[in-house]
Design a protein around this motif. Structure first.
Motif, PDB file in Angstrom:
ATOM      1  N   GLN A  18      -6.087   3.033 -20.246  1.00  0.00           N
ATOM      2  CA  GLN A  18      -5.687   4.531 -19.916  1.00  0.00           C
ATOM      3  C   GLN A  18      -4.258   4.430 -19.959  1.00  0.00           C
ATOM      4  O   GLN A  18      -3.295   3.643 -19.451  1.00  0.00           O
ATOM      5  CB  GLN A  18      -6.186   4.538 -18.646  1.00  0.00           C
ATOM      6  N   LEU A  40       5.518   2.313 -11.102  1.00  0.00           N
ATOM      7  CA  LEU A  40       6.379   1.242 -11.043  1.00  0.00           C
ATOM      8  C   LEU A  40       6.361   0.267 -11.887  1.00  0.00           C
ATOM      9  O   LEU A  40       7.348  -0.595 -12.394  1.00  0.00           O
ATOM     10  CB  LEU A  40       6.566   0.885  -9.551  1.00  0.00           C
ATOM     11  N   TYR A  41       5.155  -0.417 -11.971  1.00  0.00           N
ATOM     12  CA  TYR A  41       4.759  -1.647 -12.624  1.00  0.00           C
ATOM     13  C   TYR A  41       5.111  -1.548 -14.318  1.00  0.00           C
ATOM     14  O   TYR A  41       6.079  -2.441 -14.612  1.00  0.00           O
ATOM     15  CB  TYR A  41       3.247  -1.911 -12.606  1.00  0.00           C
ATOM     16  N   LYS A  42       5.035  -0.761 -14.831  1.00  0.00           N
ATOM     17  CA  LYS A  42       5.291  -0.432 -16.401  1.00  0.00           C
ATOM     18  C   LYS A  42       6.716  -0.325 -16.353  1.00  0.00           C
ATOM     19  O   LYS A  42       7.430  -0.955 -17.100  1.00  0.00           O
ATOM     20  CB  LYS A  42       4.556   0.706 -16.800  1.00  0.00           C
ATOM     21  N   PHE A  99      -1.358  19.299 -11.494  1.00  0.00           N
ATOM     22  CA  PHE A  99      -1.671  17.793 -11.604  1.00  0.00           C
ATOM     23  C   PHE A  99      -2.779  17.882 -12.761  1.00  0.00           C
ATOM     24  O   PHE A  99      -3.792  18.584 -12.604  1.00  0.00           O
ATOM     25  CB  PHE A  99      -2.318  17.555 -10.213  1.00  0.00           C
ATOM     26  N   ILE A 115     -12.063   6.756 -12.862  1.00  0.00           N
ATOM     27  CA  ILE A 115     -11.230   7.408 -11.754  1.00  0.00           C
ATOM     28  C   ILE A 115     -10.028   6.595 -11.541  1.00  0.00           C
ATOM     29  O   ILE A 115     -10.245   5.520 -11.498  1.00  0.00           O
ATOM     30  CB  ILE A 115     -12.247   7.422 -10.494  1.00  0.00           C
ATOM     31  N   ILE A 173       0.735  -1.391   0.046  1.00  0.00           N
ATOM     32  CA  ILE A 173      -0.124   0.055  -0.021  1.00  0.00           C
ATOM     33  C   ILE A 173       0.726   1.329   0.251  1.00  0.00           C
ATOM     34  O   ILE A 173       0.358   2.317  -0.214  1.00  0.00           O
ATOM     35  CB  ILE A 173      -1.141   0.156   1.170  1.00  0.00           C
ATOM     36  N   LYS A 213      -8.842  17.117 -16.283  1.00  0.00           N
ATOM     37  CA  LYS A 213     -10.019  15.830 -16.357  1.00  0.00           C
ATOM     38  C   LYS A 213     -11.045  15.934 -15.842  1.00  0.00           C
ATOM     39  O   LYS A 213     -12.262  15.564 -16.556  1.00  0.00           O
ATOM     40  CB  LYS A 213      -9.085  14.459 -16.434  1.00  0.00           C
ATOM     41  N   PRO A 218      -0.796   5.205  -0.845  1.00  0.00           N
ATOM     42  CA  PRO A 218      -1.373   5.510  -2.085  1.00  0.00           C
ATOM     43  C   PRO A 218      -2.425   4.221  -2.499  1.00  0.00           C
ATOM     44  O   PRO A 218      -3.350   4.381  -3.163  1.00  0.00           O
ATOM     45  CB  PRO A 218      -0.198   5.654  -3.037  1.00  0.00           C
ATOM     46  N   TRP A 242     -12.179   2.126 -19.303  1.00  0.00           N
ATOM     47  CA  TRP A 242     -10.890   2.443 -18.676  1.00  0.00           C
ATOM     48  C   TRP A 242     -10.564   4.002 -18.858  1.00  0.00           C
ATOM     49  O   TRP A 242     -10.025   4.561 -17.852  1.00  0.00           O
ATOM     50  CB  TRP A 242      -9.694   1.896 -19.320  1.00  0.00           C
ATOM     51  N   GLU A 267      -5.273  15.714 -13.496  1.00  0.00           N
ATOM     52  CA  GLU A 267      -6.457  15.300 -13.034  1.00  0.00           C
ATOM     53  C   GLU A 267      -7.718  16.381 -13.015  1.00  0.00           C
ATOM     54  O   GLU A 267      -8.956  16.148 -12.971  1.00  0.00           O
ATOM     55  CB  GLU A 267      -6.352  14.468 -11.883  1.00  0.00           C
ATOM     56  N   ASN A 317       2.780   1.944  -2.447  1.00  0.00           N
ATOM     57  CA  ASN A 317       2.961   2.391  -3.703  1.00  0.00           C
ATOM     58  C   ASN A 317       1.436   2.314  -4.270  1.00  0.00           C
ATOM     59  O   ASN A 317       0.598   1.808  -3.583  1.00  0.00           O
ATOM     60  CB  ASN A 317       3.685   1.314  -4.660  1.00  0.00           C
ATOM     61  N   TYR A 318       1.425   3.357  -5.298  1.00  0.00           N
ATOM     62  CA  TYR A 318       0.029   3.309  -6.010  1.00  0.00           C
ATOM     63  C   TYR A 318      -0.242   1.904  -6.518  1.00  0.00           C
ATOM     64  O   TYR A 318       0.640   1.031  -7.021  1.00  0.00           O
ATOM     65  CB  TYR A 318      -0.021   4.564  -7.134  1.00  0.00           C
ATOM     66  N   SER A 327      -8.704  11.579  -5.804  1.00  0.00           N
ATOM     67  CA  SER A 327      -9.371  11.516  -7.141  1.00  0.00           C
ATOM     68  C   SER A 327     -10.963  11.378  -7.000  1.00  0.00           C
ATOM     69  O   SER A 327     -11.503  12.415  -7.743  1.00  0.00           O
ATOM     70  CB  SER A 327      -8.877  10.324  -7.798  1.00  0.00           C
ATOM     71  N   HIS A 367       0.957   9.536 -14.517  1.00  0.00           N
ATOM     72  CA  HIS A 367       1.343  10.160 -13.266  1.00  0.00           C
ATOM     73  C   HIS A 367       2.775   9.391 -12.704  1.00  0.00           C
ATOM     74  O   HIS A 367       3.167   8.371 -13.231  1.00  0.00           O
ATOM     75  CB  HIS A 367       0.039   9.555 -12.110  1.00  0.00           C
ATOM     76  N   ILE A 414       5.939  10.367  -1.957  1.00  0.00           N
ATOM     77  CA  ILE A 414       5.322   9.583  -0.543  1.00  0.00           C
ATOM     78  C   ILE A 414       6.216   9.908   0.497  1.00  0.00           C
ATOM     79  O   ILE A 414       7.495   9.513   0.251  1.00  0.00           O
ATOM     80  CB  ILE A 414       5.274   8.065  -0.906  1.00  0.00           C
TER      81      ILE A 414
END
Lengths: 365, 365
Positions: B2, B10-12, B106, A244, A51, B111, B222, A240, B108, A53-54, B84, B6, B31
């Motif tokens: 999407q 990390l994942y990508k 930001f 939000i 948690i 948007k 987050p 997607w 968002e 991390n996003y 958000s 932001h 953070i």
């Protein structure tokens, strides 16, 4: 403040009678009584540090598992904050001018549709038909101007499942007329036959079909917030885009494997359901003051008959016995004689039956 | 799908370079580097079984704690799925025809506003002013037809805090003209002075003022998803009405006490920020290829100068060193020379400085 009209509102009830929420037996929420599986609990704790991390914006790992579980390609799957977010988002993207919904049904459908400007037409499920949807009769009501049909299968609060072949006729009928058909399968795993009753395997053939799913009921995780939609990948892509960001929390992102690996839990659920659904139904029909509608999933709709008591009073009397039932009077086309109860484990079910017997018989005398 | 724009993705990144996400030092998400407090972790684990119940629709216990923490009455507080959801919901209810936003900011904001039909007017924060908002100059741009002003304070990505007295002038100015003013204080606890920099204490006097808050940054959560809005109770009531039910999960509902009871964590955060903000800034300004903008909160905006390298290339080179920074080129009014880095613990900050030095100097030769 939003007024709660849903089952499972333990907090208010506990407050109102001065009982700790832990001491109330909750028959108002239709949750798998096997509770949290040990494997799920371990997965949650193992990932607790995630948690910081996003969450993965695209829920990739989760969707990989959902894809394995449902057999639907990943790009045709979107995950969200419970079935609620998915429902709103689907209406946001589809924007049907007019939506036909059989009722009584979950009140959130109309709220979501109307939120995006859709007019609602209700098709009344009749008590004399035991609230079962007759597809041939229903088809006659899909008139010009209807842009979407929304079906809950099995339906809440009536606990009725539509025969899959008949449902296919409906899907075919809507496809020919360019009408969207949305099927909420929140309880599909909690029917006899489980996923075999799902229409997910028709998705390849029908671009007008959308299936809303939730892990809430089957995995007993309403507090975790996780739902998903299966459907045409172009529409899913637009969902997607409108979603939000990060609405699926890190915990929820990490539980996909439980679906495909925790076979024991699903088997135990099937065994429990087969036994308790029959048992509780057969016990309840012995209570002369109740008309009990035969359930196809893990909850039972009942009507108070042959006496003056209404559903609100029955609810209060049951709370005094430490049991929370669902006053079903605010469902469209039902009245203040209807209540709904979940099917739980044998011990709880016995307590429910006994308490109903005492409360209804005492009121008589 | 999407596209992520932001920080903290990390994942990508991990996928793209074949590194495990655990092995990347993430300077892209702003953070609190103190991470999960032990008390928070214990609260999460202690309440794990709560996920078998629906979360409290109204987040009562959480709002009681938020009320203690902010000094704002409970009925003037709504909690949601991160800042958000709160942002979207606020625009859904306020529906300003035209919204003025200082930028870079930001993404968002625009948007969310556009999602509810608002036209966006940007006020450009200038590099020659070190991206600081001059209130007297800004007031001249609040022309007829503006219905809402949205300010992020301290601002992301510029790390600039507005003087509270000047902000009060702006709030007063908008009140006189019946213009809503929305202040996003997501990073307010991470400024020197913390909550004393907040305008929450003006809420009683100004019905046109709304303050968006999140626990994401300060508590390093987050992944948990928790934000809230403080404002006029009539508007807050309408937000509750429009909100998707149960969007705050059970875990998030249960962490309120950490805010009011975990004094040690907040003190340690203050001490860390005071020390590291100065240290990292002073180290970074020694790198001749970087123009560093003085930070008021826990991240730093920088510009690559005196060389051809762009922000995307710098990002790639830094990833090869196991460090993820934020390419800030897609922020409105910035260009492909800007990057943003979080301020972390000393050890990580040293690694960042060293890697930047090596990467920028090597490119030179």
């Amino acid at each position: 403040m939003q007024q709660s009209i849903h089952g499972g509102d333990l907090y208010k009830t506990a407050n109102s009678v001065g009982i700790r929420k832990e001491d109330i037996l909750d028959f108002s929420a239709n949750i798998n009584p096997l509770g949290l599986s040990q494997q799920l609990k371990e997965a949650l704790i193992a990932h607790i540090d995630d948690i910081i991390n996003y969450p993965d914006l695209e829920c990739n790992e989760l969707r990989d598992e959902l894809s394995k579980y449902t057999g639907i390609p990943k790009e045709a799957i979107i995950a969200g904050n419970g079935a609620s977010e998915m429902l709103y988002l689907l209406f946001d993207v589809l924007r049907p001018g007019k939506t036909l919904i059989p009722a009584p049904c979950f009140s959130e459908y109309a709220k979501a549709a109307e939120n995006y400007g859709s007019e609602i037409c209700y098709y009344e499920l009749k008590e004399e038909d035991n609230f079962r949807l007759s597809i041939p009769h229903f088809l006659q009501h899909i008139t010009d101007g209807i842009d979407a049909v929304l079906i809950c299968n099995p339906n809440n609060p009536t606990s009725t499942l539509i025969d899959k072949k008949e449902l296919l006729e409906l899907i075919e009928y809507t496809r020919k007329r360019n009408i969207y058909i949305i099927i909420d399968e929140a309880f599909i795993e909690l029917t006899i036959g489980g996923n075999q009753n799902s229409v997910a395997d028709y998705l390849k053939q029908y671009q007008n079909l959308f299936v809303i799913r939730a892990l809430t009921k089957i995995l007993a995780i309403p507090g975790l917030r996780l739902g998903y939609v299966l459907g045409d990948s172009c529409i899913i892509k637009r969902m997607w885009k409108n979603k939000i960001p990060w609405s699926v929390n890190s915990f929820a992102c990490n539980i996909g494997k439980v679906l495909t690996e925790n076979v024991g839990y699903f088997e135990a659920t099937t065994a429990w359901l087969a036994a308790e659904k029959e048992w509780l139904y057969n016990e309840l029909i012995k209570i002369s003051k109740l008309k009990v509608f035969k359930p196809d999933t893990n909850f039972i709709l009942m009507k108070i008959v042959n006496m003056d008591m209404n559903s609100a009073s029955l609810k209060v009397l049951m709370i005094s016995k430490g049991i929370l039932i669902r006053d079903a009077s605010n469902f469209k086309f039902l009245n203040d004689k209807f209540v709904r109860v979940a099917i739980k484990d044998r011990k709880s079910n016995s307590r429910l039956v006994e308490a109903l017997r005492v409360v209804l018989n005492n009121a008589e005398s």
